[in-house]
Design a protein around this motif. Structure first.
Motif, PDB file in Angstrom:
ATOM      1  N   LEU A 299      11.521  43.083  35.827  1.00 52.00           N
ATOM      2  CA  LEU A 299      11.481  43.051  34.352  1.00 52.00           C
ATOM      3  C   LEU A 299      10.599  41.905  33.854  1.00 52.00           C
ATOM      4  O   LEU A 299       9.780  42.089  32.950  1.00 52.00           O
ATOM      5  CB  LEU A 299      12.903  42.922  33.786  1.00 52.00           C
ATOM      6  N   LYS A 303       6.915  42.400  31.910  1.00 57.92           N
ATOM      7  CA  LYS A 303       6.765  41.771  30.603  1.00 57.92           C
ATOM      8  C   LYS A 303       5.516  40.876  30.574  1.00 57.92           C
ATOM      9  O   LYS A 303       4.731  40.907  29.631  1.00 57.92           O
ATOM     10  CB  LYS A 303       8.024  40.946  30.296  1.00 57.92           C
ATOM     11  N   ASN A 306       2.343  43.119  30.705  1.00 54.49           N
ATOM     12  CA  ASN A 306       2.188  43.814  29.414  1.00 54.49           C
ATOM     13  C   ASN A 306       1.674  42.853  28.350  1.00 54.49           C
ATOM     14  O   ASN A 306       0.826  43.200  27.535  1.00 54.49           O
ATOM     15  CB  ASN A 306       3.526  44.422  28.945  1.00 54.49           C
ATOM     16  N   ALA A 307       2.180  41.628  28.388  1.00 51.94           N
ATOM     17  CA  ALA A 307       1.826  40.658  27.343  1.00 51.94           C
ATOM     18  C   ALA A 307       0.337  40.333  27.349  1.00 51.94           C
ATOM     19  O   ALA A 307      -0.259  40.084  26.303  1.00 51.94           O
ATOM     20  CB  ALA A 307       2.642  39.373  27.521  1.00 51.94           C
ATOM     21  N   SER A 335      11.980  49.149  29.015  1.00 54.12           N
ATOM     22  CA  SER A 335      11.710  47.732  28.700  1.00 54.12           C
ATOM     23  C   SER A 335      10.230  47.363  28.766  1.00 54.12           C
ATOM     24  O   SER A 335       9.843  46.287  28.340  1.00 54.12           O
ATOM     25  CB  SER A 335      12.501  46.828  29.649  1.00 54.12           C
ATOM     26  N   GLY A 336       9.402  48.245  29.304  1.00 53.65           N
ATOM     27  CA  GLY A 336       7.984  47.887  29.398  1.00 53.65           C
ATOM     28  C   GLY A 336       7.107  49.102  29.572  1.00 53.65           C
ATOM     29  O   GLY A 336       7.607  50.231  29.688  1.00 53.65           O
TER      30      GLY A 336
END
Ligand code: 3NM
Ligand code: MG
Length: 494
Positions: A299, A303, A306-307, A335-336
């Motif tokens: 996770l 994240k 993706n950021a 979540s992503g």
């Protein structure tokens, strides 16, 4: 708002004359062609009256728009304005570029025809969004073509564009291009600094007995022509392949990444992800060795990637084998964002949401090829990504383009972790070619499958044990040969 991103790979130009269209229904042909993988449509009708053209353009737009395929109108800027489609294509004898731009505003696509270096440079300087360069070959579809360029004439124009600072302007070629010559035209016209983005065809699709099949074939040829460029990009960029993977394949996957020219790191720790995401590579989440601690690492890493907008590949190993795995798939998807999801039939079905019970992580197959195509394209559209369903035939889709790759060898199924290492290879390709993730995934799957065939054919290979080192060698050999410009090995199936 801005202009929509356009893939010019397989560009269909329509023709409504009896000589090409015959008694066919143009809308039905375009619908089939778009289903087959056409990425851009130009409605070209030199004879019909205004009302008929507007009506046809509206019906075509209703077909193309839901699939994100742009519709451009040949010549008739007024029609494009009335219909609200994505833009126009103007020839050398049509309206001037600037006048069309003034009428259409900044958000519409305006393509321009060019038959010489002078015309190509002038169109780029004016601001054209792309060029249609032709005629490549003499064609009965357009009898007034001025110059026959051939692949060498295309090459001269592409070189001139690159050396004048217009390397970024997309180009397609047109005139006598079809499924039999498209790959050769793309390869033979390419220069070290600029290649065509795709091919534009009229009769190869409009007059084909099966327009969907003709489009599918053209798509496979265009992608095959572009695959060596992706492999070369990996060799030149040596992108980071950051793997959070299972304990069985750590060493094997790292060696495969090195063989294709990527820079592997097997780094599970969540606290590192943010730093590693900044290095310009791609992430692989392989949930083969699942644990509660690993889920937190997954996770955090997704994240972080993706950021910064760097690609993530998800390998949902054994997705249907346990309740924890099924739940983890759901948690990760919600979540992503995953740019590519790669798995066998059972895994992809589980990701899609089917409740099936997998026995271990081994692959089994029950779907037909059309069912696999429907599954991957539906899932890719839902997740806005690329889905790769592996098997004897790999089936890949980005939701609009779906293709199969038949390369491979049965030894791949007798060595543990080969599927996982394909995820690693794809991560390297997507890192080097983020602009066309379907092409990147196809490049990975094709390189992988061809290397397996070549390795299995070696005299010293007698089974899965001797296959492994030969497979690593063949991946390396393909990378070296491709980096040096040799494209002969490219035998991706249709
Ligand atoms: N423009 P086909 S050749 C519309 O040279 C058009 O600019 C051309 O048809 C140019 O794919 C052409 O059937 C017709 O050969 C291409
Ligand atoms: Mg024209």
């Amino acid at each position: 708002m801005g202009k929509p991103p356009v893939n010019y790979g397989v560009y269909l130009v329509t023709d409504s004359t009896p000589a090409i269209l015959g008694t066919g229904d143009l809308c039905a042909i375009v619908a089939a062609a778009v289903r087959g993988g056409v990425t851009c449509v130009q409605y070209r009708d030199k004879h019909s009256g205004h009302d008929v053209v507007v009506d046809t353009a509206r019906r075509l737009h209703a077909i193309t728009r839901p699939l994100g395929v742009p519709l451009l109108i040949n010549d008739r800027v007024d029609v494009a304005l009335e219909v609200g489609c994505e833009g126009v294509h103007i020839g050398q004898d049509d309206m001037e570029y600037q006048q069309a731009r003034n009428l259409l505003g900044p958000d519409k696509i305006i393509g321009v025809s060019a038959g010489s270096i002078q015309e190509a440079l002038k169109a780029c300087e004016a601001g054209a969004d792309y060029l249609g360069i032709g005629a490549v070959f003499a064609t009965p579809t357009k009898k007034d073509t001025k110059t026959i360029l051939g692949p060498s004439g295309l090459r001269s124009i592409l070189s001139a564009l690159a050396s004048s600072g217009h390397a970024a302007v997309p180009t397609v070629c047109i005139g006598g291009v079809n499924g039999s010559n498209a790959r050769a035209v793309l390869v033979d016209s390419s220069t070290p600094t600029k290649t065509l983005d795709g091919v534009a065809v009229v009769s190869a699709i409009v007059a084909a007995p099966d327009p969907a099949a003709a489009a599918r074939h053209l798509l496979a040829e265009v992608l095959a022509a572009k695959v060596p460029g992706v492999i070369r990009a990996v060799a030149h960029l040596s992108p980071l392949s950051h793997n959070i993977t299972n304990m069985v394949v750590q060493n094997f996957a790292a060696n495969i990444a090195l063989a294709v020219g990527a820079s592997p790191i097997m780094a599970n720790e969540a606290a590192e992800a943010e730093d590693l995401a900044k290095l310009g590579g791609a992430l692989v989440i392989n949930m083969g060795s699942l644990s509660k601690g690993q889920i937190n690492n997954y996770l955090a890493a997704v994240k972080a990637y993706n950021a910064v907008g760097r690609p993530v590949v998800f390998d949902p190993v054994g997705a249907g084998a346990s309740a924890l795995r099924r739940q983890t798939v759901k948690d990760l998807l919600s979540s992503g964002h995953f740019d590519v999801i790669k798995g066998n039939e059972g895994e992809i079905q589980t990701v899609y949401g089917a409740t099936i019970t997998q026995k271990g992580v081994d692959s089994t197959s029950s779907l037909t090829l059309p069912q696999k195509a429907a599954l991957v394209s539906t899932l890719a559209r839902r997740e806005n990504n690329v889905v790769v369903l592996t098997g004897v035939t790999d089936v890949l889709s980005d939701g609009t383009r779906t293709l199969r790759i038949d390369n491979g060898h049965e030894y791949l199924g007798m060595v543990t972790g080969t599927g996982c290492t394909l995820g690693t290879v794809i991560s390297a390709m997507v890192a080097a070619c983020p602009g066309d993730k379907l092409l990147a995934a196809a490049a990975g799957a094709a390189m992988f499958g061809v290397a397996a065939e070549m390795a299995a054919g070696r005299a010293e290979v007698r089974g899965p044990g001797t296959f492994v080192p030969a497979f690593i060698d063949e991946l390396y050999a393909i990378r070296k040969a491709t980096a040096e410009g040799d494209m002969r090995w490219m035998v991706m199936a249709k």
